[in-house]
Enzyme design. Structure first.
Site, PDB file in Angstrom:
ATOM      1  N   ARG A 205       0.816  22.654  29.900  1.00  0.00           N
ATOM      2  CA  ARG A 205       0.062  22.173  31.058  1.00  0.00           C
ATOM      3  C   ARG A 205      -1.444  22.315  30.908  1.00  0.00           C
ATOM      4  O   ARG A 205      -2.179  22.320  31.891  1.00  0.00           O
ATOM      5  CB  ARG A 205       0.531  22.842  32.355  1.00  0.00           C
ATOM      6  CG  ARG A 205       1.994  22.534  32.694  1.00  0.00           C
ATOM      7  CD  ARG A 205       2.350  22.973  34.101  1.00  0.00           C
ATOM      8  NE  ARG A 205       3.707  22.590  34.434  1.00  0.00           N
ATOM      9  CZ  ARG A 205       4.771  23.367  34.255  1.00  0.00           C
ATOM     10  NH1 ARG A 205       4.622  24.587  33.747  1.00  0.00           N
ATOM     11  NH2 ARG A 205       5.973  22.954  34.593  1.00  0.00           N
TER      12      ARG A 205
ATOM     13  N   LYS B 119     -10.955  10.507  29.184  1.00  0.00           N
ATOM     14  CA  LYS B 119      -9.828   9.575  29.170  1.00  0.00           C
ATOM     15  C   LYS B 119      -9.074   9.749  27.859  1.00  0.00           C
ATOM     16  O   LYS B 119      -9.634   9.581  26.778  1.00  0.00           O
ATOM     17  CB  LYS B 119     -10.308   8.133  29.314  1.00  0.00           C
ATOM     18  CG  LYS B 119     -10.769   7.797  30.720  1.00  0.00           C
ATOM     19  CD  LYS B 119     -11.367   6.419  30.824  1.00  0.00           C
ATOM     20  CE  LYS B 119     -10.336   5.331  30.731  1.00  0.00           C
ATOM     21  NZ  LYS B 119     -10.914   3.990  31.045  1.00  0.00           N
TER      22      LYS B 119
ATOM     23  N   GLU C 272     -20.475  -0.663  21.361  1.00  0.00           N
ATOM     24  CA  GLU C 272     -20.377   0.178  22.552  1.00  0.00           C
ATOM     25  C   GLU C 272     -21.757   0.634  23.017  1.00  0.00           C
ATOM     26  O   GLU C 272     -21.981   0.827  24.219  1.00  0.00           O
ATOM     27  CB  GLU C 272     -19.478   1.389  22.287  1.00  0.00           C
ATOM     28  CG  GLU C 272     -18.011   1.048  22.061  1.00  0.00           C
ATOM     29  CD  GLU C 272     -17.250   0.778  23.350  1.00  0.00           C
ATOM     30  OE1 GLU C 272     -17.849   0.883  24.442  1.00  0.00           O
ATOM     31  OE2 GLU C 272     -16.051   0.455  23.267  1.00  0.00           O
TER      32      GLU C 272
ATOM     33  N   LYS D 197     -23.073   7.264  30.144  1.00  0.00           N
ATOM     34  CA  LYS D 197     -21.664   7.502  30.436  1.00  0.00           C
ATOM     35  C   LYS D 197     -21.485   8.758  31.285  1.00  0.00           C
ATOM     36  O   LYS D 197     -20.671   8.778  32.221  1.00  0.00           O
ATOM     37  CB  LYS D 197     -20.842   7.607  29.156  1.00  0.00           C
ATOM     38  CG  LYS D 197     -19.354   7.743  29.449  1.00  0.00           C
ATOM     39  CD  LYS D 197     -18.480   7.391  28.280  1.00  0.00           C
ATOM     40  CE  LYS D 197     -17.010   7.345  28.697  1.00  0.00           C
ATOM     41  NZ  LYS D 197     -16.112   6.998  27.576  1.00  0.00           N
TER      42      LYS D 197
ATOM     43  N   GLU E  57     -11.932   6.995  37.536  1.00  0.00           N
ATOM     44  CA  GLU E  57     -12.006   5.532  37.504  1.00  0.00           C
ATOM     45  C   GLU E  57     -11.432   4.885  38.771  1.00  0.00           C
ATOM     46  O   GLU E  57     -10.668   3.925  38.716  1.00  0.00           O
ATOM     47  CB  GLU E  57     -11.296   4.987  36.259  1.00  0.00           C
ATOM     48  CG  GLU E  57     -11.732   3.574  35.878  1.00  0.00           C
ATOM     49  CD  GLU E  57     -11.100   3.093  34.597  1.00  0.00           C
ATOM     50  OE1 GLU E  57     -11.824   2.931  33.620  1.00  0.00           O
ATOM     51  OE2 GLU E  57      -9.870   2.883  34.572  1.00  0.00           O
TER      52      GLU E  57
ATOM     53  N   ARG F 126     -16.791   3.822  37.731  1.00  0.00           N
ATOM     54  CA  ARG F 126     -16.486   4.041  36.318  1.00  0.00           C
ATOM     55  C   ARG F 126     -15.881   2.797  35.666  1.00  0.00           C
ATOM     56  O   ARG F 126     -15.956   2.635  34.447  1.00  0.00           O
ATOM     57  CB  ARG F 126     -15.546   5.238  36.153  1.00  0.00           C
ATOM     58  CG  ARG F 126     -15.267   5.553  34.685  1.00  0.00           C
ATOM     59  CD  ARG F 126     -14.584   6.880  34.476  1.00  0.00           C
ATOM     60  NE  ARG F 126     -14.297   7.100  33.068  1.00  0.00           N
ATOM     61  CZ  ARG F 126     -13.937   8.256  32.541  1.00  0.00           C
ATOM     62  NH1 ARG F 126     -13.809   9.312  33.311  1.00  0.00           N
ATOM     63  NH2 ARG F 126     -13.701   8.363  31.246  1.00  0.00           N
TER      64      ARG F 126
ATOM     65  N   ASN G  86     -15.776  -0.530  31.519  1.00  0.00           N
ATOM     66  CA  ASN G  86     -14.817  -1.442  30.897  1.00  0.00           C
ATOM     67  C   ASN G  86     -15.407  -2.818  30.609  1.00  0.00           C
ATOM     68  O   ASN G  86     -14.666  -3.762  30.300  1.00  0.00           O
ATOM     69  CB  ASN G  86     -13.575  -1.602  31.788  1.00  0.00           C
ATOM     70  CG  ASN G  86     -12.725  -0.352  31.808  1.00  0.00           C
ATOM     71  OD1 ASN G  86     -12.647   0.376  30.824  1.00  0.00           O
ATOM     72  ND2 ASN G  86     -12.116  -0.075  32.952  1.00  0.00           N
TER      73      ASN G  86
ATOM     74  N   HIS H  88     -13.886  -4.906  27.957  1.00  0.00           N
ATOM     75  CA  HIS H  88     -12.641  -4.274  27.529  1.00  0.00           C
ATOM     76  C   HIS H  88     -11.386  -5.010  27.986  1.00  0.00           C
ATOM     77  O   HIS H  88     -10.356  -4.931  27.318  1.00  0.00           O
ATOM     78  CB  HIS H  88     -12.601  -2.820  27.999  1.00  0.00           C
ATOM     79  CG  HIS H  88     -13.449  -1.905  27.172  1.00  0.00           C
ATOM     80  ND1 HIS H  88     -14.811  -2.060  27.065  1.00  0.00           N
ATOM     81  CD2 HIS H  88     -13.119  -0.841  26.393  1.00  0.00           C
ATOM     82  CE1 HIS H  88     -15.291  -1.111  26.258  1.00  0.00           C
ATOM     83  NE2 HIS H  88     -14.291  -0.363  25.846  1.00  0.00           N
TER      84      HIS H  88
ATOM     85  N   HIS I  90      -9.187  -5.649  25.016  1.00  0.00           N
ATOM     86  CA  HIS I  90      -7.830  -5.117  24.878  1.00  0.00           C
ATOM     87  C   HIS I  90      -6.813  -6.249  24.696  1.00  0.00           C
ATOM     88  O   HIS I  90      -5.822  -6.091  23.971  1.00  0.00           O
ATOM     89  CB  HIS I  90      -7.466  -4.275  26.096  1.00  0.00           C
ATOM     90  CG  HIS I  90      -8.129  -2.935  26.126  1.00  0.00           C
ATOM     91  ND1 HIS I  90      -8.137  -2.123  27.240  1.00  0.00           N
ATOM     92  CD2 HIS I  90      -8.818  -2.259  25.182  1.00  0.00           C
ATOM     93  CE1 HIS I  90      -8.795  -1.007  26.973  1.00  0.00           C
ATOM     94  NE2 HIS I  90      -9.220  -1.064  25.735  1.00  0.00           N
TER      95      HIS I  90
ATOM     96  N   HIS J  19     -11.474  -1.870  17.398  1.00  0.00           N
ATOM     97  CA  HIS J  19     -11.708  -1.834  18.843  1.00  0.00           C
ATOM     98  C   HIS J  19     -13.118  -2.316  19.187  1.00  0.00           C
ATOM     99  O   HIS J  19     -13.309  -3.137  20.090  1.00  0.00           O
ATOM    100  CB  HIS J  19     -11.491  -0.416  19.367  1.00  0.00           C
ATOM    101  CG  HIS J  19     -11.811  -0.256  20.819  1.00  0.00           C
ATOM    102  ND1 HIS J  19     -11.063  -0.842  21.816  1.00  0.00           N
ATOM    103  CD2 HIS J  19     -12.827   0.401  21.451  1.00  0.00           C
ATOM    104  CE1 HIS J  19     -11.588  -0.542  23.006  1.00  0.00           C
ATOM    105  NE2 HIS J  19     -12.656   0.204  22.796  1.00  0.00           N
TER     106      HIS J  19
END
Length: 376
Positions: A128, A150, A192, A234, A244, A248, A252, A255, A259, A273
């Site tokens: 955990r 993330k 980026e 960021k 998000e 936030r 993206n 993205h 993606h 990427h």
């Protein structure tokens, strides 16, 4: 102890009790042990890397840890997107358990975004939650994936669909490590960096038009400056919206398209990427211009900045193709926030003026992609 220059920049990510520092500068790996030691309760550190990065830097990290009286326990996974999977995640967790790791241990990610995402998710699940540290070795990871918490692995249905929000305790961005990075990987990270300028920093965009070549050529002063500006951008957004649920999502930019390109490519190494994001940002800006939201000249200016660096922005020239519009739209339907033929897109009203369009019409997007496939 090995001497090094002090970090050129320190960026603080403010998240209350989960706040942490990003240290940025050349030579930080040589003193990583000095930074990690205060986080350790037992004289050992678990390190996850990949076979390529480990060959370059595991010995250097081990020496630095030993100088801080810490023992390194290392596991290397195979390089590439294939390691960002449920199966490899299980192998990492089994390794940690078999080594007797506990919540009071530290797990270090030594590698690019794939290793960082895998390590962060493993750390979040391990009993955990165990402490983890990011030592990103790619430009893309230094300015993006190592910051903000993330973590994820991929599924057959899409990228990053199995994950959690779990913050590192420390990020050490040693810009000297980028000297072993292939040019293609370097350019993927540069995409980026450009993203942060396009979101909300037109002055940074102007700076990149003047200094972008110095960044991709690894001029250490320009590189450290660009990484620090990117990380501050960021950190500012993450501090406002850790999970998000709002602003936030601006991170993206490019993205959703990117993606989809990666999914249509089967997540193969023929399309990195950052390459997908560069093309995705170009698509987002051209779509914004098509919608009458921004000037076509500004979209072309952003595309020129990316192309000047050596990135490919046009669909029909993008490596790993072809990318038929119907395949891209189908992939976009897997967006985590999409519903009823509509998906959120990050669009722009100008350079540095990105905004969240919550319900873009995929039918219209499909028509736009058909047009883009014909663009010369």
């Amino acid at each position: 102890m090995t001497e090094t220059l002090a970090a050129l920049h320190t960026v603080r990510v403010e998240l209350g009790t989960r706040s942490y520092d990003i240290e940025i500068g050349a030579g930080l790996l040589d003193v990583a042990g000095r930074y990690i030691a205060p986080l350790v309760r037992q004289p050992r550190v678990f390190v996850l890397t990949d076979g390529t990065v480990g060959g370059f830097y595991a010995g250097q990290l081990e020496k630095s840890l030993a100088e801080a009286d810490l023992q390194m326990r290392l596991k290397a996974v195979s390089p590439g997107e294939g390691s960002k999977s449920w199966a490899v995640l299980g192998e990492v967790l089994d390794w940690l358990l078999s080594e007797g790791a506990g919540r009071d241990d530290v797990l270090v990610a030594l590698g690019g975004g794939i290793v960082g995402d895998l390590t962060g998710l493993a750390a979040s699940l391990m009993k955990r939650g165990m402490t983890f540290v990011q030592i990103p070795t790619t430009l893309l990871a230094q300015v993006d994936s190592s910051v903000g918490g993330k973590t994820a692995v991929n599924a057959a249905q899409g990228k990053n669909l199995i994950g959690s929000f779990y913050q590192p305790a420390l990020v050490l961005a040693d810009t000297k490590l980028l000297s072993t990075l292939p040019e293609r990987e370097r350019l993927a990270g540069y995409a980026e960096i450009v993203k942060y300028a396009l979101i909300d920093d037109p002055n940074f965009f102007d700076w990149l038009e003047l200094n972008g070549k110095r960044v991709v050529d690894l001029d250490q002063d320009a590189l450290a400056e660009a990484v620090a500006i990117s990380c501050r951008a960021k950190a500012r957004i993450v501090s406002q919206d850790e999970r998000e649920s709002g602003v936030r999502a601006l991170l993206n930019l490019g993205h959703t398209f990117g993606h989809a390109l990666e999914a249509a490519n089967g997540f193969q190494s023929s399309l990195l990427h950052g390459e997908a994001v560069a093309a995705g940002m170009t698509l987002a800006l051209h779509y914004s211009a098509r919608q009458g939201l921004m000037q076509a000249e500004d979209a072309a200016r952003a595309e020129a900045l990316l192309e000047k660096a050596g990135l490919v922005t046009q669909l029909k020239r993008l490596p790993g193709g072809p990318y038929p519009s119907d395949a891209l739209v189908e992939a976009m339907k897997q967006d985590k926030k999409g519903r009823a033929g509509r998906v959120p897109l990050i669009l722009a009203r100008g350079l540095g003026k990105a905004f969240i369009q919550p319900d873009a019409d995929l039918a219209d997007v499909g028509e736009f992609l058909q047009e883009e496939l014909q663009r010369s």
